[in-house]
Design a protein around this motif. Sequence first.
Motif, PDB file in Angstrom:
ATOM      1  N   ALA A  84       0.825  -1.204   0.000  1.00 41.75           N
ATOM      2  CA  ALA A  84       0.000   0.000   0.000  1.00 41.75           C
ATOM      3  C   ALA A  84       0.860   1.254   0.000  1.00 41.75           C
ATOM      4  CB  ALA A  84      -0.929  -0.007   1.209  1.00 41.75           C
ATOM      5  N   ALA A  85       2.024   1.194   0.666  1.00 43.91           N
ATOM      6  CA  ALA A  85       2.899   2.362   0.764  1.00 43.91           C
ATOM      7  C   ALA A  85       3.703   2.604  -0.497  1.00 43.91           C
ATOM      8  CB  ALA A  85       3.838   2.206   1.960  1.00 43.91           C
ATOM      9  N   LEU A 136       3.437   5.683   6.745  1.00 45.95           N
ATOM     10  CA  LEU A 136       3.746   4.479   7.499  1.00 45.95           C
ATOM     11  C   LEU A 136       4.915   4.819   8.415  1.00 45.95           C
ATOM     12  CD1 LEU A 136       2.984   1.423   7.748  1.00 45.95           C
ATOM     13  CD2 LEU A 136       4.824   0.958   6.129  1.00 45.95           C
ATOM     14  N   SER A 137       4.754   4.601   9.712  1.00 50.32           N
ATOM     15  CA  SER A 137       5.786   4.991  10.667  1.00 50.32           C
ATOM     16  C   SER A 137       5.922   3.941  11.765  1.00 50.32           C
ATOM     17  CB  SER A 137       5.457   6.354  11.280  1.00 50.32           C
ATOM     18  OG  SER A 137       4.244   6.310  12.001  1.00 50.32           O
ATOM     19  N   TRP A 138       7.124   3.866  12.316  1.00 56.43           N
ATOM     20  CA  TRP A 138       7.373   2.977  13.454  1.00 56.43           C
ATOM     21  C   TRP A 138       8.606   3.453  14.202  1.00 56.43           C
ATOM     22  CZ3 TRP A 138       8.678   1.790   8.489  1.00 56.43           C
ATOM     23  CH2 TRP A 138       9.969   1.352   8.232  1.00 56.43           C
ATOM     24  N   GLN A 139       8.835   2.849  15.366  1.00 60.10           N
ATOM     25  CA  GLN A 139       9.962   3.201  16.221  1.00 60.10           C
ATOM     26  C   GLN A 139      10.812   1.975  16.491  1.00 60.10           C
ATOM     27  OE1 GLN A 139       8.367   4.951  19.805  1.00 60.10           O
ATOM     28  NE2 GLN A 139       8.150   6.969  18.871  1.00 60.10           N
ATOM     29  N   MET A 140      12.101   2.204  16.681  1.00 60.43           N
ATOM     30  CA  MET A 140      13.023   1.167  17.129  1.00 60.43           C
ATOM     31  C   MET A 140      13.516   1.566  18.518  1.00 60.43           C
ATOM     32  SD  MET A 140      15.296   0.200  13.764  1.00 60.43           S
ATOM     33  CE  MET A 140      15.893  -1.342  14.473  1.00 60.43           C
ATOM     34  N   ALA A 148       3.690  -0.732  13.926  1.00 58.89           N
ATOM     35  CA  ALA A 148       3.760   0.372  12.977  1.00 58.89           C
ATOM     36  C   ALA A 148       2.387   1.020  12.879  1.00 58.89           C
ATOM     37  CB  ALA A 148       4.213  -0.115  11.606  1.00 58.89           C
ATOM     38  N   THR A 149       2.359   2.293  12.532  1.00 57.07           N
ATOM     39  CA  THR A 149       1.104   3.021  12.366  1.00 57.07           C
ATOM     40  C   THR A 149       0.926   3.380  10.900  1.00 57.07           C
ATOM     41  OG1 THR A 149       1.217   3.951  14.599  1.00 57.07           O
ATOM     42  CG2 THR A 149      -0.221   5.047  13.028  1.00 57.07           C
ATOM     43  N   ILE A 198      11.134   6.191  12.260  1.00 53.55           N
ATOM     44  CA  ILE A 198      11.120   6.199  10.797  1.00 53.55           C
ATOM     45  C   ILE A 198       9.712   6.528  10.334  1.00 53.55           C
ATOM     46  CG2 ILE A 198      11.542   4.869   8.695  1.00 53.55           C
ATOM     47  CD1 ILE A 198      12.878   3.450  11.900  1.00 53.55           C
ATOM     48  N   THR A 199       9.564   7.478   9.422  1.00 55.52           N
ATOM     49  CA  THR A 199       8.264   7.835   8.860  1.00 55.52           C
ATOM     50  C   THR A 199       8.393   8.005   7.356  1.00 55.52           C
ATOM     51  OG1 THR A 199       7.550   8.970  10.882  1.00 55.52           O
ATOM     52  CG2 THR A 199       6.370   9.487   8.852  1.00 55.52           C
ATOM     53  N   TYR A 200       7.648   7.206   6.614  1.00 50.86           N
ATOM     54  CA  TYR A 200       7.560   7.366   5.160  1.00 50.86           C
ATOM     55  C   TYR A 200       6.178   7.927   4.842  1.00 50.86           C
ATOM     56  CZ  TYR A 200       7.369   6.489   0.177  1.00 50.86           C
ATOM     57  OH  TYR A 200       7.246   6.663  -1.184  1.00 50.86           O
ATOM     58  N   ALA A 201       6.127   9.046   4.122  1.00 55.16           N
ATOM     59  CA  ALA A 201       4.864   9.709   3.817  1.00 55.16           C
ATOM     60  C   ALA A 201       4.698   9.882   2.320  1.00 55.16           C
ATOM     61  CB  ALA A 201       4.797  11.071   4.511  1.00 55.16           C
ATOM     62  N   ASN A 202       3.517   9.533   1.820  1.00 55.78           N
ATOM     63  CA  ASN A 202       3.191   9.754   0.412  1.00 55.78           C
ATOM     64  C   ASN A 202       2.608  11.146   0.175  1.00 55.78           C
ATOM     65  OD1 ASN A 202       3.864   7.289  -1.038  1.00 55.78           O
ATOM     66  ND2 ASN A 202       2.321   6.291   0.227  1.00 55.78           N
TER      67      ASN A 202
END
Length: 314
Positions: A84-85, A136-140, A148-149, A198-202
Amino acid sequence: MARAQGARAQMALAFETSYGTPPAGGFTKMPFASTTLGSEQPLLNSELLGYGRDPLAPIKDAVTADGNVVVPIDAAAFGFWLKAAFGAPVSTGAAPGTFTHEFRSGAWSLPSMSIETGMPEVPRYAMYSGCVLDSLSWQMQRSGLLTATASLVAQGEAIASTSAAGSLADLELQRFGHFNGAITRNGQPLGNIISAEITYANNLDRVETIRSDGRIDGADPSIAALTGKIEVRFADQVLVNQAIAGDPCALTFAYVLPSGESFTFTAHAVYLPRPRIEIPGPQGIQATFDWQAARDATLGRMCTAMLVNDIEEY
């Protein structure tokens, strides 16, 4: 009377052939921790005068359908959110066996999804059509549950008392944990990391045309963004020197299970800002880098996500 319980809630997902039209089949039961996905239609207060002090009836405004889904980062189901991303992956491997799915940034168009959330005890089944992934974002970090959100923009909501997705089998859940994670810089282990984001945004652009149903006509991707934050225990000048020089580096965030499944996310050209180094007290010194990534001139893309599992295709 039955009351809705979150413990009994369920979610199903299928990719659409035509935007906004739920497919007749092909749904997959998805694991999730929570969701705010929903549709709302606010009311507009009447501004008219001449009818006394009591207001006239309000009118309905446009429909907004969006929300977040918190999902586990696992070896199988997470591939649907990556598709989807980024769009469909390049998959290699032969059945039965291990498959490698490579998701690449930069696709001009993104697939839309139909997502059904269900509360069987009411019963209430909400089908959200035209769902496009905005970010789509998440933390380490060192410990805790790894999730992930996924932020979604949908076209609309349809409510029914029976499920349109049907009865679905559970996916085999092989969940990654923070213990399985590692970070590398230019192929070398990056130490002294306290946490990472980390955040990837469309950066979706809603197509808000005039329609009789008040819905949007689509959600088009614009310039993508890949940003994040790394918090380090200050032990050397490597990252600070890179920030001062203005040179990019490749950061890789990876998770590997003992059974061989893995998820690897690589930002190919990461730029670091020059941080403020403070001495707050007698404890250890930490520095925070709010990084951002850009297109790598050699590879022609900003990032690559690799998922290795036993799923043949997404």
